[in-house]
Scaffold this active site. Structure first.
Site, mmCIF file in Angstrom:
data_model
loop_
_atom_site.group_PDB
_atom_site.id
_atom_site.type_symbol
_atom_site.label_atom_id
_atom_site.label_comp_id
_atom_site.label_asym_id
_atom_site.label_seq_id
_atom_site.Cartn_x
_atom_site.Cartn_y
_atom_site.Cartn_z
ATOM 1 N N GLY A 157 0.795 -1.218 0.000
ATOM 2 C CA GLY A 157 0.000 0.000 0.000
ATOM 3 C C GLY A 157 0.826 1.266 0.000
ATOM 4 N N THR A 172 1.898 3.291 -2.453
ATOM 5 C CA THR A 172 1.372 4.365 -3.295
ATOM 6 C C THR A 172 0.154 5.010 -2.654
ATOM 7 O OG1 THR A 172 2.121 3.079 -5.206
ATOM 8 C CG2 THR A 172 0.665 4.935 -5.650
ATOM 9 N N TRP A 173 -0.714 4.196 -2.105
ATOM 10 C CA TRP A 173 -1.938 4.679 -1.462
ATOM 11 C C TRP A 173 -1.610 5.529 -0.239
ATOM 12 C CZ3 TRP A 173 -5.867 1.152 1.519
ATOM 13 C CH2 TRP A 173 -7.081 1.850 1.693
ATOM 14 N N HIS A 194 11.245 1.729 2.672
ATOM 15 C CA HIS A 194 10.933 0.311 2.821
ATOM 16 C C HIS A 194 11.829 -0.338 3.873
ATOM 17 C CE1 HIS A 194 8.078 0.174 -0.385
ATOM 18 N NE2 HIS A 194 8.940 0.335 -1.357
ATOM 19 N N ARG A 237 0.073 -4.904 5.520
ATOM 20 C CA ARG A 237 -0.902 -5.645 4.714
ATOM 21 C C ARG A 237 -0.752 -7.136 4.993
ATOM 22 N NH1 ARG A 237 -1.450 -5.209 -1.932
ATOM 23 N NH2 ARG A 237 -3.662 -5.817 -2.050
ATOM 24 N N ARG A 285 -2.892 -1.874 -9.636
ATOM 25 C CA ARG A 285 -3.492 -3.106 -10.152
ATOM 26 C C ARG A 285 -4.910 -3.241 -9.615
ATOM 27 N NH1 ARG A 285 -3.830 -8.784 -9.676
ATOM 28 N NH2 ARG A 285 -3.262 -8.689 -7.464
ATOM 29 N N GLY A 326 -5.596 -3.726 -5.707
ATOM 30 C CA GLY A 326 -5.686 -3.168 -4.365
ATOM 31 C C GLY A 326 -6.775 -3.795 -3.523
#
Length: 338
Positions: free
Chosen positions: A83, A85-86, A145, A169, A300, A302
């Protein structure tokens, strides 16, 4: 992690001369000393400081250790394909909402989220947020990251006390998202089969992994220092975005006002930052922000629970066992469907 002999060799080489060429030699010596495995989107992954990393990033991660955090800094920490990018889109929009109207002049309408929130090792050359500014009162937003133990000392410093937001996630969907991205979106290598990628993932061979160490590192810190480390779950954010956006805003020091809530601003930001909306923006349909990945590869599905379309019962049982063995007793649980 590199052994004592390698560290001594590198130290000796570095002490011999201050020339840049010798720094390169030290870097090469370090790389040659590390355990390595076949990579997902690079030819090799190397076990550096307890996590797996492509060699091209090791120099940058080493340089990032000199990053000087400030009290108002906000660091977004995310395991790859969980997640990123979100969270970048949401955090940027929440932090800068006084300057941009979500539906009219938000930079997200014309810029990929990765261009607005730089990765930690890119901060030296990034000027949009003036990350090198001498203005100690500005709030700087950046992402990484890196696992918690490998963060620059200044970020972890209790004396500085900058804030960290971690988005977690569930491992099943993380794997499927990573497999699609790294083995199909990359143009640099032949794609890995699902079975080969899954075997590597279960053995911990995954960028910035093992995934269990990455998640538990931030989970433990959020339990011990909840005022400085906010642990969000991707599935909770999908299930109730308004509630968790309010948590995020408050943690970042910019809580939504009653007027903003009544005017529907939270819902506006949520719609702007949704994967369905971002996917349809022209800026995210073409071009590349990262050299080997097209912008559209970051959008893509999500979804929560997409793993059921790919993993066999045997694969699920193996991943269940890994999670049980590596993560039991810490209180971290996962939603695998909504």
């Amino acid at each position: 992690m590199e052994n004592d002999q390698t560290r001594a060799t590198i130290t000796t080489a570095a002490a011999t001369t201050g020339k840049e060429a010798d720094h390169d030699d030290c870097h090469d010596l370090l790389i040659a000393s590390l355990p390595k495995e076949k990579g997902w989107s690079s030819h090799q992954l190397y076990l550096y400081q307890g996590f797996w990393c492509p060699s091209v990033y090791i120099r940058e991660e080493m340089a990032a250790q000199h990053f000087q955090a400030r009290q108002k800094d906000i660091v977004l920490a995310i395991n790859p394909k969980s997640g990123t990018t979100w969270l970048k889109a949401l955090a940027f929009s929440i932090l800068h909402r006084q300057h941009y109207t979500p539906s009219q002049n938000s930079p997200l309408l014309t810029s990929n989220p990765h261009a607005l929130v730089p990765n930690l090792f890119l901060f030296q050359g990034f000027v949009d947020q003036d990350l090198n500014s001498n203005n100690a009162h500005s709030t700087r937003l950046l992402a990484t990251h890196l696992p918690y133990h490998a963060l620059p000392p200044s970020i972890k410093s209790l004396a500085i006390g900058c804030r960290i937001v971690y988005l977690c996630r569930n491992p099943y969907d993380t794997f499927i998202s990573a497999w699609h991205f790294f083995t199909k979106a990359s143009d640099s290598l032949e794609p890995l089969s699902l079975n080969d990628a899954f075997d590597m993932y279960c053995r911990g061979i995954f960028g910035y992994g093992p995934f269990w160490d990455h998640m538990l590192g931030y989970w433990k810190e959020s339990s011990e220092r909840p005022q400085k480390v906010l642990f969000l779950k991707y599935e909770d954010l999908k299930d109730n975005p308004i509630l968790h956006m309010k948590r995020l805003a408050e943690f970042m020091g910019v809580p939504f006002s009653i007027e903003e809530e009544n005017e529907g601003l939270i819902e506006e930001i949520s719609r702007l930052c949704s994967i369905n909306n971002l996917r349809e923006l022209d800026v995210n349909k073409t071009g590349k922000f990262f050299p080997h990945f097209e912008n559209k590869a970051f959008f893509r599905k999500g979804e929560v629970g997409d793993w059921v379309n790919y993993l066999t019962p045997e694969m699920v049982a193996r991943l269940d066992k890994v999670i049980q063995e590596k993560m039991v007793g810490f209180g971290l649980t996962f939603k695998t469907s909504l």
